[in-house]
Design a protein around this motif. Structure first.
Motif, PDB file in Angstrom:
ATOM      1  N   ALA A 171     -13.535   3.443   7.622  1.00 54.12           N
ATOM      2  CA  ALA A 171     -14.034   4.769   8.021  1.00 54.12           C
ATOM      3  C   ALA A 171     -13.640   5.829   7.004  1.00 54.12           C
ATOM      4  O   ALA A 171     -14.466   6.656   6.589  1.00 54.12           O
ATOM      5  N   ALA A 172     -12.364   5.819   6.595  1.00 49.57           N
ATOM      6  CA  ALA A 172     -11.878   6.821   5.644  1.00 49.57           C
ATOM      7  C   ALA A 172     -12.544   6.663   4.279  1.00 49.57           C
ATOM      8  O   ALA A 172     -12.929   7.656   3.643  1.00 49.57           O
ATOM      9  N   ALA A 173     -12.693   5.411   3.817  1.00 51.14           N
ATOM     10  CA  ALA A 173     -13.319   5.171   2.512  1.00 51.14           C
ATOM     11  C   ALA A 173     -14.777   5.624   2.517  1.00 51.14           C
ATOM     12  O   ALA A 173     -15.255   6.237   1.556  1.00 51.14           O
ATOM     13  N   HIS A 174     -15.483   5.338   3.613  1.00 51.59           N
ATOM     14  CA  HIS A 174     -16.895   5.732   3.691  1.00 51.59           C
ATOM     15  C   HIS A 174     -17.046   7.251   3.720  1.00 51.59           C
ATOM     16  O   HIS A 174     -17.840   7.818   2.959  1.00 51.59           O
ATOM     17  N   SER A 175     -16.281   7.914   4.579  1.00 52.64           N
ATOM     18  CA  SER A 175     -16.401   9.369   4.702  1.00 52.64           C
ATOM     19  C   SER A 175     -16.032  10.063   3.392  1.00 52.64           C
ATOM     20  O   SER A 175     -16.727  10.987   2.949  1.00 52.64           O
ATOM     21  N   PHE A 258      -8.411   4.367  -0.092  1.00 46.92           N
ATOM     22  CA  PHE A 258      -8.638   3.693   1.187  1.00 46.92           C
ATOM     23  C   PHE A 258      -9.424   2.395   1.010  1.00 46.92           C
ATOM     24  O   PHE A 258      -9.259   1.460   1.796  1.00 46.92           O
ATOM     25  N   ALA A 259     -10.264   2.326  -0.010  1.00 44.86           N
ATOM     26  CA  ALA A 259     -10.946   1.062  -0.307  1.00 44.86           C
ATOM     27  C   ALA A 259      -9.924  -0.002  -0.707  1.00 44.86           C
ATOM     28  O   ALA A 259     -10.047  -1.171  -0.335  1.00 44.86           O
ATOM     29  N   ALA A 260      -8.905   0.414  -1.465  1.00 48.02           N
ATOM     30  CA  ALA A 260      -7.844  -0.522  -1.859  1.00 48.02           C
ATOM     31  C   ALA A 260      -7.030  -0.961  -0.643  1.00 48.02           C
ATOM     32  O   ALA A 260      -6.711  -2.146  -0.484  1.00 48.02           O
ATOM     33  N   PHE A 261      -6.684  -0.003   0.225  1.00 45.46           N
ATOM     34  CA  PHE A 261      -5.971  -0.349   1.462  1.00 45.46           C
ATOM     35  C   PHE A 261      -6.808  -1.304   2.315  1.00 45.46           C
ATOM     36  O   PHE A 261      -6.279  -2.268   2.884  1.00 45.46           O
ATOM     37  N   LYS A 262      -8.092  -1.039   2.390  1.00 50.11           N
ATOM     38  CA  LYS A 262      -8.972  -1.880   3.202  1.00 50.11           C
ATOM     39  C   LYS A 262      -8.964  -3.324   2.689  1.00 50.11           C
ATOM     40  O   LYS A 262      -8.870  -4.274   3.477  1.00 50.11           O
ATOM     41  N   GLY A 263      -9.054  -3.494   1.373  1.00 46.68           N
ATOM     42  CA  GLY A 263      -9.043  -4.839   0.803  1.00 46.68           C
ATOM     43  C   GLY A 263      -7.764  -5.584   1.107  1.00 46.68           C
ATOM     44  O   GLY A 263      -7.784  -6.760   1.501  1.00 46.68           O
ATOM     45  N   SER A 264      -6.635  -4.913   0.959  1.00 49.61           N
ATOM     46  CA  SER A 264      -5.343  -5.560   1.206  1.00 49.61           C
ATOM     47  C   SER A 264      -5.131  -5.836   2.691  1.00 49.61           C
ATOM     48  O   SER A 264      -4.625  -6.895   3.068  1.00 49.61           O
ATOM     49  N   GLU A 265      -5.523  -4.894   3.537  1.00 48.76           N
ATOM     50  CA  GLU A 265      -5.376  -5.101   4.978  1.00 48.76           C
ATOM     51  C   GLU A 265      -6.305  -6.210   5.479  1.00 48.76           C
ATOM     52  O   GLU A 265      -5.948  -6.967   6.388  1.00 48.76           O
ATOM     53  N   ASN A 266      -7.462  -6.316   4.870  1.00 51.51           N
ATOM     54  CA  ASN A 266      -8.394  -7.374   5.255  1.00 51.51           C
ATOM     55  C   ASN A 266      -7.825  -8.745   4.909  1.00 51.51           C
ATOM     56  O   ASN A 266      -7.960  -9.700   5.683  1.00 51.51           O
ATOM     57  N   LYS A 267      -7.177  -8.837   3.743  1.00 51.27           N
ATOM     58  CA  LYS A 267      -6.539 -10.111   3.360  1.00 51.27           C
ATOM     59  C   LYS A 267      -5.430 -10.476   4.341  1.00 51.27           C
ATOM     60  O   LYS A 267      -5.282 -11.633   4.742  1.00 51.27           O
ATOM     61  N   LYS A 268      -4.640  -9.486   4.727  1.00 50.77           N
ATOM     62  CA  LYS A 268      -3.578  -9.726   5.716  1.00 50.77           C
ATOM     63  C   LYS A 268      -4.161 -10.183   7.042  1.00 50.77           C
ATOM     64  O   LYS A 268      -3.646 -11.116   7.681  1.00 50.77           O
ATOM     65  N   LEU A 269      -5.248  -9.541   7.454  1.00 52.80           N
ATOM     66  CA  LEU A 269      -5.869  -9.878   8.737  1.00 52.80           C
ATOM     67  C   LEU A 269      -6.338 -11.328   8.762  1.00 52.80           C
ATOM     68  O   LEU A 269      -6.142 -12.044   9.751  1.00 52.80           O
TER      69      LEU A 269
END
Length: 411
Positions: A171-175, A258-269
Protein backbone atom coordinates in the motif's frame (compact mmCIF):
# COMPACT_ATOMS: atom_id res chain seq x y z
CA UNK A 1 -11.40 14.17 -26.75
CA UNK A 2 -8.72 14.29 -24.07
CA UNK A 3 -5.21 15.14 -25.18
CA UNK A 4 -4.05 12.10 -23.22
CA UNK A 5 -5.85 9.87 -25.69
CA UNK A 6 -4.06 11.39 -28.65
CA UNK A 7 -1.16 8.92 -28.57
CA UNK A 8 -1.74 5.46 -29.85
CA UNK A 9 -0.16 2.16 -28.94
CA UNK A 10 -1.05 0.72 -32.29
CA UNK A 11 1.72 2.43 -34.21
CA UNK A 12 3.76 -0.26 -36.03
CA UNK A 13 7.18 1.08 -34.89
CA UNK A 14 6.10 0.84 -31.23
CA UNK A 15 4.81 -2.72 -31.70
CA UNK A 16 8.00 -3.77 -33.48
CA UNK A 17 10.12 -2.22 -30.73
CA UNK A 18 8.16 -4.00 -27.99
CA UNK A 19 8.40 -7.37 -29.73
CA UNK A 20 12.13 -6.93 -30.37
CA UNK A 21 12.84 -5.95 -26.76
CA UNK A 22 10.70 -8.75 -25.37
CA UNK A 23 12.48 -11.26 -27.60
CA UNK A 24 15.85 -9.89 -26.50
CA UNK A 25 14.85 -10.08 -22.83
CA UNK A 26 13.62 -13.66 -22.99
CA UNK A 27 16.69 -14.71 -24.94
CA UNK A 28 19.19 -12.82 -22.78
CA UNK A 29 19.51 -15.56 -20.20
CA UNK A 30 20.95 -17.89 -22.80
CA UNK A 31 23.70 -15.45 -23.76
CA UNK A 32 24.58 -13.94 -20.38
CA UNK A 33 24.01 -17.05 -18.29
CA UNK A 34 21.26 -17.60 -15.77
CA UNK A 35 21.86 -18.16 -12.08
CA UNK A 36 19.02 -20.68 -11.85
CA UNK A 37 16.98 -22.97 -14.12
CA UNK A 38 14.19 -21.44 -16.16
CA UNK A 39 11.82 -22.27 -19.02
CA UNK A 40 14.05 -20.65 -21.61
CA UNK A 41 13.05 -18.83 -24.75
CA UNK A 42 15.15 -21.41 -26.57
CA UNK A 43 13.08 -24.49 -25.81
CA UNK A 44 15.48 -26.61 -27.79
CA UNK A 45 18.01 -26.27 -24.92
CA UNK A 46 16.07 -27.34 -21.81
CA UNK A 47 17.83 -27.43 -18.47
CA UNK A 48 18.29 -30.92 -17.02
CA UNK A 49 17.62 -29.54 -13.56
CA UNK A 50 14.62 -27.44 -14.47
CA UNK A 51 11.31 -28.32 -12.86
CA UNK A 52 8.07 -27.91 -14.84
CA UNK A 53 6.96 -24.29 -14.79
CA UNK A 54 3.87 -23.48 -12.79
CA UNK A 55 3.27 -20.53 -15.06
CA UNK A 56 3.08 -22.04 -18.54
CA UNK A 57 0.05 -24.23 -19.01
CA UNK A 58 1.59 -26.11 -21.89
CA UNK A 59 4.45 -27.20 -19.66
CA UNK A 60 2.01 -28.40 -16.99
CA UNK A 61 0.29 -30.66 -19.50
CA UNK A 62 3.54 -31.94 -20.96
CA UNK A 63 2.77 -30.42 -24.34
CA UNK A 64 5.02 -28.01 -26.19
CA UNK A 65 3.69 -24.45 -26.42
CA UNK A 66 3.13 -22.79 -29.79
CA UNK A 67 6.50 -22.26 -31.37
CA UNK A 68 8.15 -20.33 -34.15
CA UNK A 69 11.11 -21.93 -35.85
CA UNK A 70 13.70 -19.99 -37.76
CA UNK A 71 16.46 -21.54 -39.87
CA UNK A 72 16.34 -24.87 -38.08
CA UNK A 73 17.19 -23.22 -34.74
CA UNK A 74 15.59 -23.78 -31.35
CA UNK A 75 11.90 -23.17 -30.82
CA UNK A 76 10.58 -19.94 -29.36
CA UNK A 77 8.48 -19.85 -26.18
CA UNK A 78 5.62 -17.78 -27.61
CA UNK A 79 3.56 -17.53 -24.38
CA UNK A 80 6.54 -16.20 -22.43
CA UNK A 81 7.33 -13.75 -25.23
CA UNK A 82 3.75 -12.45 -25.15
CA UNK A 83 3.82 -12.13 -21.35
CA UNK A 84 6.81 -9.82 -21.71
CA UNK A 85 5.10 -7.75 -24.41
CA UNK A 86 1.88 -7.30 -22.40
CA UNK A 87 3.85 -6.59 -19.23
CA UNK A 88 5.39 -3.60 -21.04
CA UNK A 89 2.11 -2.55 -22.65
CA UNK A 90 0.31 -2.79 -19.29
CA UNK A 91 2.96 -0.65 -17.62
CA UNK A 92 2.66 1.97 -20.34
CA UNK A 93 -1.13 1.96 -20.03
CA UNK A 94 -0.87 2.35 -16.25
CA UNK A 95 1.45 5.35 -16.49
CA UNK A 96 -0.67 7.02 -19.17
CA UNK A 97 -4.03 6.59 -17.42
CA UNK A 98 -2.62 7.27 -13.96
CA UNK A 99 -1.48 10.65 -15.30
CA UNK A 100 -4.91 11.16 -16.88
CA UNK A 101 -6.71 10.46 -13.59
CA UNK A 102 -4.42 12.77 -11.61
CA UNK A 103 -4.87 15.59 -14.13
CA UNK A 104 -8.64 15.11 -13.98
CA UNK A 105 -8.67 15.74 -10.20
CA UNK A 106 -6.51 18.85 -10.53
CA UNK A 107 -2.91 17.65 -10.54
CA UNK A 108 -0.38 17.14 -7.79
CA UNK A 109 -1.67 19.96 -5.60
CA UNK A 110 -5.34 18.99 -5.82
CA UNK A 111 -5.34 17.21 -2.47
CA UNK A 112 -6.88 14.10 -4.07
CA UNK A 113 -3.81 12.07 -5.01
CA UNK A 114 -4.24 9.62 -2.10
CA UNK A 115 -7.87 9.14 -3.14
CA UNK A 116 -6.84 8.26 -6.70
CA UNK A 117 -4.17 5.87 -5.39
CA UNK A 118 -6.59 4.14 -3.00
CA UNK A 119 -9.34 3.75 -5.59
CA UNK A 120 -6.86 2.22 -8.04
CA UNK A 121 -6.29 -0.45 -5.39
CA UNK A 122 -10.08 -0.59 -5.04
CA UNK A 123 -10.34 -1.52 -8.73
CA UNK A 124 -7.68 -4.19 -8.12
CA UNK A 125 -9.71 -5.53 -5.18
CA UNK A 126 -12.93 -5.73 -7.21
CA UNK A 127 -11.06 -7.62 -9.93
CA UNK A 128 -9.47 -10.01 -7.40
CA UNK A 129 -12.90 -10.72 -5.86
CA UNK A 130 -14.31 -11.37 -9.34
CA UNK A 131 -11.54 -13.92 -9.97
CA UNK A 132 -12.31 -15.70 -6.71
CA UNK A 133 -16.05 -15.59 -7.40
CA UNK A 134 -15.70 -17.11 -10.88
CA UNK A 135 -12.79 -19.35 -9.78
CA UNK A 136 -11.09 -18.59 -13.09
CA UNK A 137 -8.00 -16.46 -13.78
CA UNK A 138 -7.83 -15.36 -17.45
CA UNK A 139 -4.27 -13.96 -17.24
CA UNK A 140 -2.85 -16.74 -19.45
CA UNK A 141 -5.02 -15.58 -22.33
CA UNK A 142 -2.31 -12.95 -22.86
CA UNK A 143 -0.04 -15.88 -23.79
CA UNK A 144 -2.68 -17.44 -26.06
CA UNK A 145 -3.29 -20.14 -23.46
CA UNK A 146 -6.37 -21.39 -21.66
CA UNK A 147 -7.33 -19.70 -18.37
CA UNK A 148 -6.52 -21.59 -15.20
CA UNK A 149 -8.53 -22.24 -12.07
CA UNK A 150 -8.15 -19.86 -9.13
CA UNK A 151 -9.70 -21.13 -5.92
CA UNK A 152 -10.22 -18.97 -2.84
CA UNK A 153 -7.14 -19.07 -0.55
CA UNK A 154 -7.45 -21.36 2.47
CA UNK A 155 -5.61 -18.93 4.70
CA UNK A 156 -6.06 -18.93 8.45
CA UNK A 157 -6.49 -15.88 10.66
CA UNK A 158 -2.81 -16.23 11.61
CA UNK A 159 -1.84 -16.27 7.91
CA UNK A 160 -3.70 -13.01 7.31
CA UNK A 161 -1.99 -11.41 10.30
CA UNK A 162 1.38 -12.57 8.98
CA UNK A 163 0.55 -11.15 5.54
CA UNK A 164 -0.32 -7.69 6.92
CA UNK A 165 3.28 -6.35 6.77
CA UNK A 166 3.46 -7.26 3.06
CA UNK A 167 0.07 -5.62 2.44
CA UNK A 168 1.11 -2.49 4.33
CA UNK A 169 4.36 -2.18 2.37
CA UNK A 170 2.49 -2.75 -0.90
CA UNK A 171 0.00 0.00 0.00
CA UNK A 172 2.74 2.46 0.98
CA UNK A 173 4.88 1.68 -2.10
CA UNK A 174 1.91 2.12 -4.44
CA UNK A 175 0.68 5.37 -2.91
CA UNK A 176 4.18 6.86 -2.82
CA UNK A 177 4.63 5.85 -6.45
CA UNK A 178 1.42 7.63 -7.45
CA UNK A 179 2.54 10.79 -5.62
CA UNK A 180 5.97 10.53 -7.27
CA UNK A 181 4.73 10.03 -10.84
CA UNK A 182 1.96 12.57 -10.34
CA UNK A 183 4.58 15.18 -9.47
CA UNK A 184 6.79 14.51 -12.51
CA UNK A 185 6.14 11.45 -14.71
CA UNK A 186 9.61 11.56 -16.31
CA UNK A 187 11.89 12.47 -13.41
CA UNK A 188 9.80 10.15 -11.25
CA UNK A 189 10.76 7.23 -13.50
CA UNK A 190 14.43 8.11 -13.08
CA UNK A 191 14.07 8.21 -9.28
CA UNK A 192 12.18 4.91 -9.26
CA UNK A 193 15.01 3.37 -11.27
CA UNK A 194 17.23 3.98 -8.24
CA UNK A 195 15.35 1.38 -6.18
CA UNK A 196 18.52 -0.75 -5.58
CA UNK A 197 19.97 2.11 -3.50
CA UNK A 198 17.14 2.04 -0.96
CA UNK A 199 16.96 -1.74 -1.20
CA UNK A 200 20.63 -2.01 -0.19
CA UNK A 201 20.06 0.41 2.71
CA UNK A 202 16.93 -1.39 3.97
CA UNK A 203 18.44 -4.86 3.72
CA UNK A 204 21.66 -3.76 5.41
CA UNK A 205 20.11 -1.84 8.30
CA UNK A 206 16.95 -3.84 8.98
CA UNK A 207 17.72 -7.37 7.78
CA UNK A 208 21.49 -7.63 8.24
CA UNK A 209 22.08 -8.45 4.56
CA UNK A 210 24.54 -5.91 3.14
CA UNK A 211 25.35 -5.92 -0.60
CA UNK A 212 28.70 -7.12 -1.93
CA UNK A 213 31.51 -4.64 -2.61
CA UNK A 214 30.85 -5.02 -6.34
CA UNK A 215 27.24 -3.97 -5.82
CA UNK A 216 28.26 -1.04 -3.62
CA UNK A 217 30.47 0.12 -6.50
CA UNK A 218 27.42 0.04 -8.82
CA UNK A 219 25.33 1.99 -6.30
CA UNK A 220 27.73 4.93 -6.59
CA UNK A 221 26.93 5.22 -10.31
CA UNK A 222 23.19 4.80 -9.76
CA UNK A 223 23.20 7.65 -7.24
CA UNK A 224 25.45 9.68 -9.53
CA UNK A 225 23.12 9.13 -12.49
CA UNK A 226 20.04 10.26 -10.55
CA UNK A 227 22.02 13.21 -9.20
CA UNK A 228 23.17 14.27 -12.67
CA UNK A 229 19.59 13.99 -13.96
CA UNK A 230 18.66 16.50 -11.23
CA UNK A 231 21.00 19.17 -12.62
CA UNK A 232 20.08 21.98 -14.97
CA UNK A 233 22.53 24.10 -16.92
CA UNK A 234 22.28 27.89 -16.92
CA UNK A 235 22.41 28.82 -20.60
CA UNK A 236 23.96 32.23 -19.88
CA UNK A 237 26.70 31.31 -17.39
CA UNK A 238 27.12 27.62 -18.24
CA UNK A 239 26.98 26.79 -14.53
CA UNK A 240 25.00 23.81 -13.26
CA UNK A 241 22.58 23.89 -10.37
CA UNK A 242 20.20 21.38 -8.81
CA UNK A 243 16.71 21.73 -10.22
CA UNK A 244 14.19 18.93 -9.81
CA UNK A 245 10.75 18.25 -8.43
CA UNK A 246 11.31 17.70 -4.69
CA UNK A 247 7.94 15.98 -4.39
CA UNK A 248 8.90 13.40 -7.04
CA UNK A 249 12.28 12.78 -5.39
CA UNK A 250 10.94 12.41 -1.83
CA UNK A 251 7.99 10.19 -2.69
CA UNK A 252 10.10 8.20 -5.15
CA UNK A 253 12.59 7.39 -2.38
CA UNK A 254 9.77 6.53 0.04
CA UNK A 255 8.23 4.24 -2.58
CA UNK A 256 11.58 2.57 -3.27
CA UNK A 257 12.09 2.00 0.46
CA UNK A 258 8.72 0.34 0.95
CA UNK A 259 9.21 -1.74 -2.20
CA UNK A 260 12.42 -3.05 -0.61
CA UNK A 261 10.62 -3.77 2.67
CA UNK A 262 7.87 -5.53 0.75
CA UNK A 263 10.35 -7.82 -1.01
CA UNK A 264 12.10 -8.79 2.20
CA UNK A 265 8.88 -9.25 4.15
CA UNK A 266 7.46 -11.38 1.35
CA UNK A 267 10.50 -13.66 1.51
CA UNK A 268 10.04 -14.00 5.27
CA UNK A 269 6.35 -14.77 4.83
CA UNK A 270 7.00 -17.56 2.33
CA UNK A 271 9.34 -19.33 4.77
CA UNK A 272 6.48 -19.94 7.23
CA UNK A 273 5.42 -23.56 7.27
CA UNK A 274 2.51 -24.47 5.02
CA UNK A 275 1.55 -20.93 4.03
CA UNK A 276 2.39 -21.43 0.34
CA UNK A 277 -0.02 -24.35 0.10
CA UNK A 278 -2.78 -22.51 1.98
CA UNK A 279 -2.48 -19.39 -0.19
CA UNK A 280 -2.57 -21.54 -3.31
CA UNK A 281 -0.11 -20.05 -5.77
CA UNK A 282 1.35 -16.80 -7.08
CA UNK A 283 -1.95 -15.44 -8.43
CA UNK A 284 -3.68 -15.82 -5.06
CA UNK A 285 -0.73 -14.34 -3.23
CA UNK A 286 -0.76 -11.25 -5.43
CA UNK A 287 -4.55 -10.87 -5.19
CA UNK A 288 -4.48 -11.18 -1.40
CA UNK A 289 -1.72 -8.57 -1.17
CA UNK A 290 -3.70 -6.08 -3.28
CA UNK A 291 -6.87 -6.57 -1.23
CA UNK A 292 -4.97 -5.97 2.03
CA UNK A 293 -3.25 -2.93 0.49
CA UNK A 294 -6.65 -1.45 -0.37
CA UNK A 295 -8.09 -2.05 3.10
CA UNK A 296 -5.00 -0.51 4.70
CA UNK A 297 -5.13 2.53 2.38
CA UNK A 298 -8.80 3.32 3.08
CA UNK A 299 -8.36 4.80 6.60
CA UNK A 300 -5.28 6.74 5.44
CA UNK A 301 -7.29 8.21 2.55
CA UNK A 302 -10.09 9.16 4.92
CA UNK A 303 -7.66 10.76 7.40
CA UNK A 304 -5.75 12.90 4.89
CA UNK A 305 -8.34 13.60 2.18
CA UNK A 306 -11.69 12.68 3.72
CA UNK A 307 -12.81 16.30 3.79
CA UNK A 308 -12.62 16.41 -0.03
CA UNK A 309 -14.60 13.22 -0.65
CA UNK A 310 -17.75 15.10 -1.79
CA UNK A 311 -15.62 17.13 -4.22
CA UNK A 312 -14.15 13.90 -5.59
CA UNK A 313 -17.61 12.34 -5.99
CA UNK A 314 -18.76 15.37 -7.99
CA UNK A 315 -15.72 15.10 -10.24
CA UNK A 316 -16.06 11.37 -10.84
CA UNK A 317 -19.73 11.85 -11.86
CA UNK A 318 -18.92 14.50 -14.44
CA UNK A 319 -15.36 13.84 -15.64
CA UNK A 320 -15.03 11.08 -18.23
CA UNK A 321 -11.23 11.38 -18.02
CA UNK A 322 -11.38 10.58 -14.32
CA UNK A 323 -13.73 7.64 -14.84
CA UNK A 324 -11.60 6.12 -17.60
CA UNK A 325 -8.32 7.02 -15.90
CA UNK A 326 -9.27 5.33 -12.63
CA UNK A 327 -10.71 2.20 -14.23
CA UNK A 328 -7.92 1.63 -16.75
CA UNK A 329 -5.05 2.54 -14.41
CA UNK A 330 -6.41 0.22 -11.72
CA UNK A 331 -6.91 -2.73 -14.08
CA UNK A 332 -3.63 -2.23 -15.92
CA UNK A 333 -1.77 -1.94 -12.58
CA UNK A 334 -3.12 -5.34 -11.51
CA UNK A 335 -2.54 -7.06 -14.85
CA UNK A 336 0.96 -5.76 -15.55
CA UNK A 337 2.13 -6.60 -12.04
CA UNK A 338 0.74 -10.12 -12.30
CA UNK A 339 2.40 -10.57 -15.70
CA UNK A 340 5.67 -9.20 -14.28
CA UNK A 341 5.48 -11.70 -11.40
CA UNK A 342 4.85 -14.54 -13.86
CA UNK A 343 7.71 -13.65 -16.20
CA UNK A 344 10.20 -13.06 -13.38
CA UNK A 345 9.34 -16.40 -11.75
CA UNK A 346 9.56 -18.14 -15.13
CA UNK A 347 13.00 -16.70 -15.92
CA UNK A 348 16.26 -16.04 -14.10
CA UNK A 349 17.92 -13.00 -12.58
CA UNK A 350 19.65 -11.87 -15.78
CA UNK A 351 16.54 -11.97 -17.96
CA UNK A 352 14.34 -10.21 -15.41
CA UNK A 353 16.99 -7.50 -14.94
CA UNK A 354 17.28 -6.89 -18.67
CA UNK A 355 13.47 -6.83 -18.90
CA UNK A 356 13.12 -4.29 -16.09
CA UNK A 357 15.81 -2.10 -17.65
CA UNK A 358 14.15 -2.19 -21.07
CA UNK A 359 10.76 -1.50 -19.49
CA UNK A 360 12.02 1.61 -17.69
CA UNK A 361 13.46 3.04 -20.93
CA UNK A 362 10.32 2.29 -22.94
CA UNK A 363 8.04 3.86 -20.33
CA UNK A 364 10.15 7.02 -20.13
CA UNK A 365 10.16 7.47 -23.91
CA UNK A 366 6.44 6.73 -24.07
CA UNK A 367 5.51 9.12 -21.27
CA UNK A 368 7.62 11.84 -22.86
CA UNK A 369 5.45 11.44 -25.98
CA UNK A 370 2.19 11.28 -23.99
CA UNK A 371 2.85 14.30 -21.76
CA UNK A 372 4.66 16.38 -24.36
CA UNK A 373 7.55 16.93 -21.94
CA UNK A 374 11.06 16.64 -23.31
CA UNK A 375 13.88 15.08 -21.33
CA UNK A 376 16.80 17.47 -20.87
CA UNK A 377 20.27 16.37 -21.93
CA UNK A 378 21.18 16.02 -18.26
CA UNK A 379 18.15 13.79 -17.66
CA UNK A 380 18.97 11.64 -20.69
CA UNK A 381 22.58 11.13 -19.61
CA UNK A 382 21.71 10.68 -15.93
CA UNK A 383 18.92 8.22 -16.72
CA UNK A 384 21.18 6.24 -19.05
CA UNK A 385 23.88 5.94 -16.38
CA UNK A 386 21.48 5.11 -13.55
CA UNK A 387 19.42 2.55 -15.49
CA UNK A 388 22.51 0.90 -17.01
CA UNK A 389 24.09 0.40 -13.60
CA UNK A 390 20.80 -0.91 -12.19
CA UNK A 391 21.20 -3.71 -14.75
CA UNK A 392 24.87 -4.19 -13.86
CA UNK A 393 23.94 -4.20 -10.14
CA UNK A 394 21.52 -7.06 -10.75
CA UNK A 395 24.07 -9.34 -12.41
CA UNK A 396 27.45 -8.21 -11.06
CA UNK A 397 27.74 -10.87 -8.35
CA UNK A 398 27.17 -13.68 -10.88
CA UNK A 399 29.70 -12.13 -13.26
CA UNK A 400 32.30 -11.80 -10.49
CA UNK A 401 31.80 -15.46 -9.51
CA UNK A 402 32.36 -16.57 -13.10
CA UNK A 403 35.45 -14.40 -13.61
CA UNK A 404 36.92 -15.06 -10.15
CA UNK A 405 35.54 -18.44 -9.05
CA UNK A 406 35.93 -19.13 -5.32
CA UNK A 407 38.84 -21.35 -4.43
CA UNK A 408 37.87 -24.94 -3.67
CA UNK A 409 38.42 -26.07 -0.13
CA UNK A 410 41.11 -28.70 0.32
CA UNK A 411 40.15 -31.84 2.20
Amino acid sequence: RSSMGASSLSAPPMVRTLLALALACTASGATLGESRPRPALALGRPSVEAAPSQLVAAAQKGARPPAVRGGGGPQVDVPLLLYFVFWYVGNMFYNKYNTMALKAVGGKYSGLTMTVSTLQLGVCTLYACLLWLTKVNPIKLFGLQLPEKMALPKTTKADLVNTLPVGFCAAAAHSAGVFCLGADPLFGQIVKAGEPVMSAFVNTVFYGKPPSLAKVFCLLFIVGGVGFASLKKNLETGAYKLKFDERALIFGMIGNSFAAFKGSENKKLMTKEGIKDRIGGVANQFALTEVLAFLISLPVMYAVEGSKWSEFCSLVKTSRDLQIGLAVSGMSFYIYNELATMTIKATGAVTSSVANTAKRVIVMVYMAAVTGKVLTEEQKIGAAVAISFVLVYSVIDDVVKKVFPPAKKKD
